[in-house]
Design a protein around this motif. Structure first.
Motif, PDB file in Angstrom:
ATOM      1  N   GLY A 130       6.759   4.682  15.523  1.00  0.00           N
ATOM      2  CA  GLY A 130       6.205   6.029  15.590  1.00  0.00           C
ATOM      3  C   GLY A 130       4.738   6.048  15.178  1.00  0.00           C
ATOM      4  N   GLY A 131       4.094   7.191  15.382  1.00  0.00           N
ATOM      5  CA  GLY A 131       2.709   7.322  14.965  1.00  0.00           C
ATOM      6  C   GLY A 131       1.706   6.605  15.834  1.00  0.00           C
ATOM      7  N   TYR A 132       2.058   6.354  17.095  1.00  0.00           N
ATOM      8  CA  TYR A 132       1.150   5.663  18.012  1.00  0.00           C
ATOM      9  C   TYR A 132      -0.186   6.381  18.127  1.00  0.00           C
ATOM     10  CZ  TYR A 132      -0.767   3.954  22.431  1.00  0.00           C
ATOM     11  OH  TYR A 132      -1.601   3.450  23.404  1.00  0.00           O
ATOM     12  N   TRP A 133      -0.127   7.729  18.112  1.00  0.00           N
ATOM     13  CA  TRP A 133      -1.347   8.510  18.318  1.00  0.00           C
ATOM     14  C   TRP A 133      -2.061   8.831  17.008  1.00  0.00           C
ATOM     15  CZ3 TRP A 133      -2.010   8.767  23.442  1.00  0.00           C
ATOM     16  CH2 TRP A 133      -0.871   8.758  24.264  1.00  0.00           C
ATOM     17  N   ASP A 134      -1.402   8.605  15.869  1.00  0.00           N
ATOM     18  CA  ASP A 134      -1.934   9.090  14.601  1.00  0.00           C
ATOM     19  C   ASP A 134      -3.277   8.473  14.207  1.00  0.00           C
ATOM     20  OD1 ASP A 134       0.395  10.443  14.617  1.00  0.00           O
ATOM     21  OD2 ASP A 134       1.255   9.535  12.834  1.00  0.00           O
ATOM     22  N   SER A 135      -3.509   7.224  14.562  1.00  0.00           N
ATOM     23  CA  SER A 135      -4.731   6.538  14.119  1.00  0.00           C
ATOM     24  C   SER A 135      -5.977   7.027  14.833  1.00  0.00           C
ATOM     25  CB  SER A 135      -4.573   5.026  14.332  1.00  0.00           C
ATOM     26  OG  SER A 135      -4.373   4.748  15.723  1.00  0.00           O
ATOM     27  N   SER A 136      -5.826   7.627  15.994  1.00  0.00           N
ATOM     28  CA  SER A 136      -7.004   8.022  16.769  1.00  0.00           C
ATOM     29  C   SER A 136      -7.134   9.526  16.995  1.00  0.00           C
ATOM     30  CB  SER A 136      -6.982   7.333  18.128  1.00  0.00           C
ATOM     31  OG  SER A 136      -5.813   7.670  18.837  1.00  0.00           O
ATOM     32  N   LEU A 137      -6.095  10.297  16.579  1.00  0.00           N
ATOM     33  CA  LEU A 137      -6.109  11.728  16.828  1.00  0.00           C
ATOM     34  C   LEU A 137      -5.875  12.508  15.552  1.00  0.00           C
ATOM     35  CD1 LEU A 137      -3.968  11.780  20.083  1.00  0.00           C
ATOM     36  CD2 LEU A 137      -6.449  12.043  19.946  1.00  0.00           C
ATOM     37  N   THR A 138      -6.392  13.689  15.525  1.00  0.00           N
ATOM     38  CA  THR A 138      -6.203  14.573  14.384  1.00  0.00           C
ATOM     39  C   THR A 138      -4.824  15.199  14.447  1.00  0.00           C
ATOM     40  OG1 THR A 138      -8.552  15.093  14.338  1.00  0.00           O
ATOM     41  CG2 THR A 138      -7.083  16.585  13.152  1.00  0.00           C
ATOM     42  N   VAL A 139      -4.144  15.162  13.324  1.00  0.00           N
ATOM     43  CA  VAL A 139      -2.820  15.751  13.254  1.00  0.00           C
ATOM     44  C   VAL A 139      -2.900  17.038  12.450  1.00  0.00           C
ATOM     45  CG1 VAL A 139      -0.446  15.455  12.447  1.00  0.00           C
ATOM     46  CG2 VAL A 139      -1.714  13.504  13.379  1.00  0.00           C
ATOM     47  N   ALA A 140      -2.427  18.121  13.031  1.00  0.00           N
ATOM     48  CA  ALA A 140      -2.450  19.415  12.350  1.00  0.00           C
ATOM     49  C   ALA A 140      -1.246  19.528  11.432  1.00  0.00           C
ATOM     50  CB  ALA A 140      -2.445  20.549  13.360  1.00  0.00           C
ATOM     51  N   GLU A 141      -1.488  19.772  10.155  1.00  0.00           N
ATOM     52  CA  GLU A 141      -0.395  19.900   9.192  1.00  0.00           C
ATOM     53  C   GLU A 141      -0.048  21.372   8.979  1.00  0.00           C
ATOM     54  OE1 GLU A 141       1.281  17.539   8.051  1.00  0.00           O
ATOM     55  OE2 GLU A 141       0.067  15.815   8.562  1.00  0.00           O
TER      56      GLU A 141
ATOM     57  N   ILE B 158      13.424   3.068  13.664  1.00  0.00           N
ATOM     58  CA  ILE B 158      12.605   3.037  14.883  1.00  0.00           C
ATOM     59  C   ILE B 158      11.342   3.875  14.704  1.00  0.00           C
ATOM     60  CG2 ILE B 158      12.510   3.737  17.313  1.00  0.00           C
ATOM     61  CD1 ILE B 158      14.147   1.228  16.852  1.00  0.00           C
ATOM     62  N   ILE B 159      11.478   5.055  14.121  1.00  0.00           N
ATOM     63  CA  ILE B 159      10.316   5.930  13.919  1.00  0.00           C
ATOM     64  C   ILE B 159       9.327   5.289  12.953  1.00  0.00           C
ATOM     65  CG2 ILE B 159       9.557   8.162  12.979  1.00  0.00           C
ATOM     66  CD1 ILE B 159      12.201   9.341  14.007  1.00  0.00           C
ATOM     67  N   LYS B 160       9.832   4.651  11.892  1.00  0.00           N
ATOM     68  CA  LYS B 160       8.946   3.997  10.919  1.00  0.00           C
ATOM     69  C   LYS B 160       8.190   2.826  11.545  1.00  0.00           C
ATOM     70  CE  LYS B 160      11.637   5.126   6.768  1.00  0.00           C
ATOM     71  NZ  LYS B 160      12.533   4.564   5.724  1.00  0.00           N
TER      72      LYS B 160
ATOM     73  N   SER C 200      10.031  12.317  22.644  1.00  0.00           N
ATOM     74  CA  SER C 200       9.948  13.512  21.813  1.00  0.00           C
ATOM     75  C   SER C 200      10.134  13.194  20.336  1.00  0.00           C
ATOM     76  CB  SER C 200      11.002  14.537  22.255  1.00  0.00           C
ATOM     77  OG  SER C 200      10.994  15.672  21.408  1.00  0.00           O
ATOM     78  N   GLY C 201      11.114  12.351  20.025  1.00  0.00           N
ATOM     79  CA  GLY C 201      11.439  12.080  18.631  1.00  0.00           C
ATOM     80  C   GLY C 201      10.617  11.003  17.972  1.00  0.00           C
ATOM     81  N   VAL C 202      10.121  10.045  18.760  1.00  0.00           N
ATOM     82  CA  VAL C 202       9.411   8.905  18.173  1.00  0.00           C
ATOM     83  C   VAL C 202       7.894   9.034  18.302  1.00  0.00           C
ATOM     84  CG1 VAL C 202       9.123   6.389  18.229  1.00  0.00           C
ATOM     85  CG2 VAL C 202      11.389   7.399  18.600  1.00  0.00           C
ATOM     86  N   TRP C 203       7.396   9.362  19.491  1.00  0.00           N
ATOM     87  CA  TRP C 203       5.947   9.387  19.724  1.00  0.00           C
ATOM     88  C   TRP C 203       5.375  10.783  19.907  1.00  0.00           C
ATOM     89  CZ3 TRP C 203       8.536   5.791  23.289  1.00  0.00           C
ATOM     90  CH2 TRP C 203       8.564   4.484  22.793  1.00  0.00           C
ATOM     91  N   GLY C 204       6.176  11.732  20.307  1.00  0.00           N
ATOM     92  CA  GLY C 204       5.656  13.059  20.635  1.00  0.00           C
ATOM     93  C   GLY C 204       5.348  13.936  19.443  1.00  0.00           C
ATOM     94  N   SER C 205       5.708  13.479  18.239  1.00  0.00           N
ATOM     95  CA  SER C 205       5.424  14.207  17.000  1.00  0.00           C
ATOM     96  C   SER C 205       4.873  13.215  15.978  1.00  0.00           C
ATOM     97  CB  SER C 205       6.690  14.860  16.446  1.00  0.00           C
ATOM     98  OG  SER C 205       7.223  15.796  17.361  1.00  0.00           O
ATOM     99  N   PRO C 206       4.108  13.686  15.009  1.00  0.00           N
ATOM    100  CA  PRO C 206       3.578  12.789  13.979  1.00  0.00           C
ATOM    101  C   PRO C 206       4.684  11.998  13.291  1.00  0.00           C
ATOM    102  CG  PRO C 206       2.500  14.912  13.856  1.00  0.00           C
ATOM    103  CD  PRO C 206       3.617  15.071  14.842  1.00  0.00           C
ATOM    104  N   GLN C 207       4.361  10.777  12.915  1.00  0.00           N
ATOM    105  CA  GLN C 207       5.339   9.888  12.286  1.00  0.00           C
ATOM    106  C   GLN C 207       5.779  10.424  10.931  1.00  0.00           C
ATOM    107  OE1 GLN C 207       3.799   6.119  10.975  1.00  0.00           O
ATOM    108  NE2 GLN C 207       5.676   5.033  11.504  1.00  0.00           N
ATOM    109  N   ARG C 208       7.058  10.336  10.662  1.00  0.00           N
ATOM    110  CA  ARG C 208       7.617  10.688   9.352  1.00  0.00           C
ATOM    111  C   ARG C 208       8.993  10.065   9.222  1.00  0.00           C
ATOM    112  NH1 ARG C 208      11.797  14.311   9.187  1.00  0.00           N
ATOM    113  NH2 ARG C 208      12.129  15.709  10.986  1.00  0.00           N
TER     114      ARG C 208
END
Length: 324
Positions: free
Chosen positions: A313-324, A308-310, A236-244
């Motif tokens: 994190g963001g495993y999915w960010d490179s291939s998926l659209t992230v809604a801001e 850890i998040i830095k 939930s904290g590392v991969w389930g949300s966009p990296q920040r």
């Protein structure tokens, strides 16, 4: 962390029998129904509202120094100072920056991370409901473990709901829960598995009691609450949300939620004689160490999980659209 309850042993038949949870629930309801909100506010009432600080004799095994008598001075000073500093810092930070500096985002619906968030919500909700139905019911919410698990379930639910609800408040709450979920799951996992369980195993010299304790700790609910909780929290904290990066706002949220439980424990549970975690009882200076370690853990884990998040994190960010 869920307070272990040893199975009763029938000395006549030398057979182990489980506690009657239905009877326990009835006795607990009768016990709580004897008190009102005014009992906690009435200055004429004693601080400890039950004889010997042990309702129904359940906590007679706790040394009297932890359940009866006045609080020690140093723990009072430390707790008061911590509450003041955390509250002042949080109010000052929110007044100066608000929540505008808190990055917010979510993964689109029907993508891989969204499905995993949905699956996480359904599973944690199932476990949470199972605690109510098959366990000690609503009384379980009095434990730090179950409150932490509820936050985990809530964050999964908000992450799954986010793509369908354009609400800034919902997005803020979802992100505010990010570090508290990681922090409380880590504390629960480490304290129970690395401290409480080993200490209990060492102290239980009787083979039958040790066997019962191991059986109790390895049942479905406690495995989920004390072991798999960290797995679900990390996703939930590392991969389930966009990296920040974690912000000071995240630290304030974790500090306030952790303090909330500590104050609930010493001002409500302690007065009812419910001593789930006697090491934080402010009647001895031992609690000073416990409160300090909890504070240090909340501060230290903020930097740890930020790294850890830095890094991961963001495993999915490179291939998926992230809604801001």
């Amino acid at each position: 962390m869920t307070n272990p309850v040893s199975d009763h042993v029938d000395t006549n038949k030398s057979q182990t029998r489980k506690p009657d949870l239905a009877k326990v629930k009835v006795e607990l309801r009768l016990f709580l129904s004897a008190f009102s909100v005014w009992d906690f506010l009435d200055p004429r009432k004693p601080w400890v509202l039950v004889p010997r600080g042990s309702p129904l004799g359940v906590f007679d095994f706790v040394p009297p120094v932890f359940r009866e008598g006045p609080w020690a001075v140093l723990p009072i000073v430390y707790i008061a100072s911590t509450v003041y500093l955390a509250s002042f810092s949080t109010v000052y930070h929110c007044a100066k920056y608000g929540f505008e500096n808190l990055p917010q985002g979510h993964y689109d619906a029907f993508t891989a991370p969204w499905y995993l968030n949905l699956a996480g919500f359904l599973w944690t909700l199932y476990v949470f409901c199972d605690v109510f139905v098959s366990g000690f019911g609503a009384a379980s919410v009095a434990t730090f473990t179950v409150q932490s698990y509820f936050l985990l379930c809530l964050r999964y639910g908000l992450s799954a709901l986010a793509p369908f609800v354009e609400s800034r408040k919902l997005a803020v709450v979802n992100e505010l829960l990010r570090y508290p979920v990681l922090n409380q799951a880590t504390i629960t996992f480490v304290v129970f598995n690395a401290i409480l369980a080993p200490v209990c195993l060492v102290c239980l010299v009787d083979g039958e009691k040790r066997k019962n304790f191991i059986k109790y700790c390895t049942n479905f609910r406690l495995i989920q609450l004390h072991c798999f909780n960290i797995v679900f929290a990390v996703y939930s904290g590392v991969w389930g949300s966009p990296q920040r990066s974690l912000q000071w706002t995240d630290l304030h949220a974790a500090a306030i939620l952790t303090l909330q439980y500590g104050l609930f424990y010493i001002f409500i549970l302690d007065r009812l004689g419910i001593h789930l975690y006697l090491i934080i009882s402010p009647r001895t200076n031992v609690s000073l160490i416990s409160w300090f370690l909890i504070t240090a853990a909340t501060l230290g884990l903020h930097s740890f999980w930020d790294d850890i998040i830095k890094k991961y994190g963001g495993y999915w960010d490179s291939s998926l659209t992230v809604a801001e």
